[in-house]
Scaffold this motif. Sequence first.
Motif, PDB file in Angstrom:
ATOM      1  N   ALA A  84       0.830  -1.211   0.000  1.00  0.00           N
ATOM      2  CA  ALA A  84       0.000   0.000   0.000  1.00  0.00           C
ATOM      3  C   ALA A  84       0.860   1.254   0.000  1.00  0.00           C
ATOM      4  N   ALA A  85       2.024   1.181   0.656  1.00  0.00           N
ATOM      5  CA  ALA A  85       2.922   2.337   0.731  1.00  0.00           C
ATOM      6  C   ALA A  85       3.619   2.615  -0.597  1.00  0.00           C
ATOM      7  N   GLU A  86       3.685   1.608  -1.449  1.00  0.00           N
ATOM      8  CA  GLU A  86       4.401   1.773  -2.714  1.00  0.00           C
ATOM      9  C   GLU A  86       3.747   2.817  -3.617  1.00  0.00           C
ATOM     10  N   ALA A  87       2.430   2.968  -3.525  1.00  0.00           N
ATOM     11  CA  ALA A  87       1.737   3.922  -4.405  1.00  0.00           C
ATOM     12  C   ALA A  87       2.163   5.369  -4.135  1.00  0.00           C
ATOM     13  N   PRO A  88       2.022   5.890  -2.895  1.00  0.00           N
ATOM     14  CA  PRO A  88       2.439   7.280  -2.680  1.00  0.00           C
ATOM     15  C   PRO A  88       3.942   7.486  -2.794  1.00  0.00           C
ATOM     16  N   PHE A  89       4.743   6.536  -2.315  1.00  0.00           N
ATOM     17  CA  PHE A  89       6.184   6.699  -2.413  1.00  0.00           C
ATOM     18  C   PHE A  89       6.651   6.587  -3.865  1.00  0.00           C
TER      19      PHE A  89
END
Length: 201
Positions: A128-133
């Motif tokens: 899930a964190a990969e999208a904004p980062f």
Amino acid sequence: MSDAAEERPYHHGNLRAALLEAAGRGLRERGADQLSLRDLAREVGVSHAAPRRHFPDRQALLDALAETGFAQLDSALRAALAGADDAFPSRARAAMTAYTRFATENAALLELMYTSKHRPGATQIVEAAEAPFGLMGELIIQGQEQGALQAGDPERIGIVLFATLQGIASLINGNFVKPELLDALVETAVEQFLRGARPHS
């Protein structure tokens, strides 16, 4: 407890969403340590066993909150970038402002997001964190392609940018700096970042 009370959870419109919304409020008001499935069940008006249909335990609830947080951050960044023009300074300013606002308006959630991300086995949160980062990483690469940022490892440049934004948010969340100074601090950070990271002539 009456049969009617036991049946309520099955007739709740969207129990998972209602529980996450209530958990988000509880997180802001009382902190992660005070969240309990039983209290949330009472708040949304279902039997104490109903939340376990969606969250087997408290950790599953916290993980879902963290995942939701990264999705919300991604949406905030994308909305900000959609409102900016194609020039890198404009896009950098929009993304940096959106991140710091999210980080200061959702301080407890942000802390949960980052601590949960590093918990062993939290693969869904990492994803899930990969999208904004990833979005921020793409922004750095765009700046390099436009000649606004020096060539080199985009991840390293991104880490410095992230550290700056997180530092501003931490100062505000820790009551070291007044919240109303956020926009001015971000503007200064943007100017210094663009000046310090631009190609050498």
